[in-house]
Design a protein around this motif. Structure first.
Motif, PDB file in Angstrom:
ATOM      1  N   THR A 412       0.842  -1.203   0.000  1.00  0.00           N
ATOM      2  CA  THR A 412       0.000   0.000   0.000  1.00  0.00           C
ATOM      3  C   THR A 412       0.872   1.246   0.000  1.00  0.00           C
ATOM      4  N   ASP A 413       1.950   1.218   0.799  1.00  0.00           N
ATOM      5  CA  ASP A 413       2.860   2.364   0.817  1.00  0.00           C
ATOM      6  C   ASP A 413       3.455   2.597  -0.569  1.00  0.00           C
ATOM      7  N   MET A 415       2.290   1.730  -3.536  1.00  0.00           N
ATOM      8  CA  MET A 415       1.293   2.266  -4.487  1.00  0.00           C
ATOM      9  C   MET A 415       1.087   3.756  -4.280  1.00  0.00           C
ATOM     10  N   SER A 416       1.117   4.189  -3.029  1.00  0.00           N
ATOM     11  CA  SER A 416       0.912   5.606  -2.732  1.00  0.00           C
ATOM     12  C   SER A 416       2.128   6.432  -3.136  1.00  0.00           C
ATOM     13  N   ILE A 417       3.312   5.966  -2.760  1.00  0.00           N
ATOM     14  CA  ILE A 417       4.551   6.720  -3.012  1.00  0.00           C
ATOM     15  C   ILE A 417       4.844   6.805  -4.507  1.00  0.00           C
ATOM     16  N   CYS A 418       4.685   5.651  -5.186  1.00  0.00           N
ATOM     17  CA  CYS A 418       5.082   5.570  -6.597  1.00  0.00           C
ATOM     18  C   CYS A 418       3.916   5.814  -7.557  1.00  0.00           C
ATOM     19  N   GLU A 419       2.725   6.072  -6.988  1.00  0.00           N
ATOM     20  CA  GLU A 419       1.527   6.327  -7.796  1.00  0.00           C
ATOM     21  C   GLU A 419       1.269   5.179  -8.766  1.00  0.00           C
ATOM     22  N   LEU A 420       1.302   3.946  -8.216  1.00  0.00           N
ATOM     23  CA  LEU A 420       1.076   2.738  -9.010  1.00  0.00           C
ATOM     24  C   LEU A 420      -0.271   2.129  -8.646  1.00  0.00           C
ATOM     25  N   LYS A 421      -0.862   1.423  -9.607  1.00  0.00           N
ATOM     26  CA  LYS A 421      -2.065   0.665  -9.350  1.00  0.00           C
ATOM     27  C   LYS A 421      -1.683  -0.756  -8.942  1.00  0.00           C
ATOM     28  N   GLU A 450      11.511   3.997   0.774  1.00  0.00           N
ATOM     29  CA  GLU A 450      10.640   4.833  -0.057  1.00  0.00           C
ATOM     30  C   GLU A 450      11.409   5.386  -1.252  1.00  0.00           C
ATOM     31  N   ASN A 454      10.895   4.283  -5.300  1.00  0.00           N
ATOM     32  CA  ASN A 454      10.680   5.253  -6.388  1.00  0.00           C
ATOM     33  C   ASN A 454      11.609   4.985  -7.553  1.00  0.00           C
ATOM     34  N   LYS A 458      10.584   3.301 -11.642  1.00  0.00           N
ATOM     35  CA  LYS A 458      10.862   3.996 -12.909  1.00  0.00           C
ATOM     36  C   LYS A 458      11.521   3.085 -13.937  1.00  0.00           C
TER      37      LYS A 458
END
Length: 493
Positions: A412-413, A415-421, A450, A454, A458
């Motif tokens: 969950t962290d 997905m939030s940090i990296c803006e992933l689904k 974190e 990231n 990428k």
């Protein structure tokens, strides 16, 4: 003789002030027999208030005239408090537990003749000659030093009078005989048998304390056999005698009584702590009432004796006023002592359930009880292959797994940090991060993970997949190595 300075200074200070002073009681008995005393007692003709004036740190909180002299900043528990008691004469014991009156006496001889056994009625005089050199002399009007040499427990004066004064002396005689591997003098034994029922006047707490000392001795089984022979075990653990003559099936060479004693003795031989020794002597305590004969095979069965026994053990330990911690721990060990299963079919999840039931903190104690139980059946090995295999499985089940759950961040962290689904990328990143942390545990910080997540997010999906799967494979290989080492430790496959 080796008398610690913290002890010898006490009679020395009393003598300097013009008083008589001697070491007395169990500490003298232990010193003369080459044992380390568990406590130190001094007797003197000084009154309590005069004793207190001579020493800087004391306390006086009883009706017996005993003053505690405190030695601070010392690690040896036996030396922290030296007890000093004036010579005394005791009146009648109306309740068979404590004297109605206490009168301070004038002579050492008066004090010694009120004591329980001759080996406890020896006084030791210490005279400082120079520096650390001391002269020792024994005052022994009742022949205790001779009894000590011969290994005899003999009452001071008339045994019947001593036991009627304080009925706990009946049990204390058995305890001291057990601890020191001594025998009872014939007259003392006869009086003990005649006065055994006086133990009914004694509180559960005092009986428990003597029982614990028997259990923690080197030969506890001998102590309980002696208590049974003398007819006083019924005041300690009457349930144990119910196992006498209760035959078992072919897996056992002994009846329930003898099996429990041999199981207890092995726990003492292994120097296990009190709760394991209690579980050893109590684990099959409910076999007598659960015994049934299988009509098809003719074999005895004891279905549910572990469940029934756990309830019974709780009642026994509560009756003897054991602590809640001991009661809970021993009850759990008795309840789950029949855990043993076929290690070829049992699963790690079943082992984990056992650990949950008995408590992870108790599971190795349970294994130790099982080893003692096995020896108690008359088998030569305490750790056969099946038991070692079970030990290996417990260690495998309890060890900290190498999983992504160890990380300071989760999916969950990420997905939030990296803006992933939600998707495969999250798993790849977690496995890659875990591999780095396994290589260097200091990297397991939220800030580092974190930033690293990231960077990994990428990467092209094919490259991320390659890194993630490689990391997962490395972790699985490391897991297999750890399991292999555990199994080697127990010599199992």
């Amino acid at each position: 003789m080796n008398i610690p300075e913290e002890v010898s200074r006490v009679p020395e200070e009393l003598k300097k002030a013009g008083f008589e002073a001697y070491l007395v009681g169990g500490c003298v008995r232990d010193v003369l027999s080459g044992r380390k005393p568990k406590d130190w007692d001094v007797t003197t003709n000084a009154q309590p208030e005069k004793i207190e004036r001579l020493f800087a740190n004391t306390f006086y909180e009883n009706d017996y005239g005993t003053v505690g002299i405190v030695n601070e900043d010392i690690s040896d528990e036996t030396l922290k408090v030296i007890e000093v008691t004036p010579y005394r004469i005791e009146g009648k014991y109306s309740d068979k537990r404590r004297p109605d009156t206490i009168t301070f006496a004038k002579t050492l001889e008066d004090d010694l003749k009120r004591r329980d056994f001759t080996i406890n009625a020896i006084a030791l005089s210490i005279e400082k000659i120079s520096g650390e050199t001391h002269k020792f002399s024994i005052i022994d009007p009742h022949g205790g030093s001779i009894d000590l040499t011969k290994g005899i427990i003999r009452a001071v004066g008339k045994a019947d009078e001593r036991f009627k004064e304080d009925a706990l002396r009946v049990l204390r005689a058995v305890r001291i005989a057990t601890e020191m591997k001594f025998v009872l003098d014939k007259d003392t034994e006869a009086a003990l048998i005649a006065d055994g029922d006086l133990l009914g006047h004694i509180s559960a707490e005092r009986i428990r304390d003597e029982f614990v000392k028997i259990l923690m001795s080197d030969m506890p089984a001998d102590g309980l056999r002696l208590a049974h022979k003398l007819g006083i075990l019924k005041y300690i653990l009457p349930e144990l005698e119910e196992g006498i003559g209760i035959e078992q099936n072919k897996a056992h060479a002994f009846d329930v009584w003898e099996h429990l004693l041999k199981t207890l003795q092995h726990s003492a031989d292994k120097k296990w702590p009190l709760h394991i020794r209690l579980a050893a002597i109590l684990h099959d305590i409910s076999k007598p009432e659960t015994r049934r004969k299988n009509p098809s095979t003719g074999e005895w069965t004891f279905y549910g004796h572990d469940v029934v026994g756990a309830r019974k053990v709780r009642v026994i330990l509560e009756r003897l006023k054991f602590s809640h911690e001991i009661i809970d721990k021993v009850t759990r060990l008795v309840r789950w002592h029949m855990f043993f299963s076929d290690t070829e079919t049992i699963t790690l999840s079943a082992v984990r359930r056992l650990a949950t039931n008995v408590g992870p903190e108790n599971v190795w104690d349970l294994m130790n009880v099982r080893m003692c139980d096995r020896i108690g059946t008359g088998r030569p090995k305490e750790s056969p292959y099946r038991l070692r295999k079970y030990q290996s499985m417990i260690e495998e089940a309890l060890r900290s797994p190498l999983t992504v759950g160890m990380l300071k961040i989760n999916g969950t962290d990420i997905m939030s940090i990296c803006e992933l689904k939600p998707g495969r990328e999250i798993g790849y990143i977690l496995h890659a991060l875990l591999e780095e942390v396994l290589e260097n545990p200091e990297l397991n910080t939220k800030e580092y993970l974190e930033n690293r997540a990231n960077m990994l997010a990428k990467l092209p999906i094919d490259e991320l997949k390659k890194i993630g799967e490689k990391a997962k494979l490395a972790r699985e290989e490391e897991d297999e190595k750890i399991v292999e080492e555990i199994r080697k430790k127990y010599w199992v496959k």
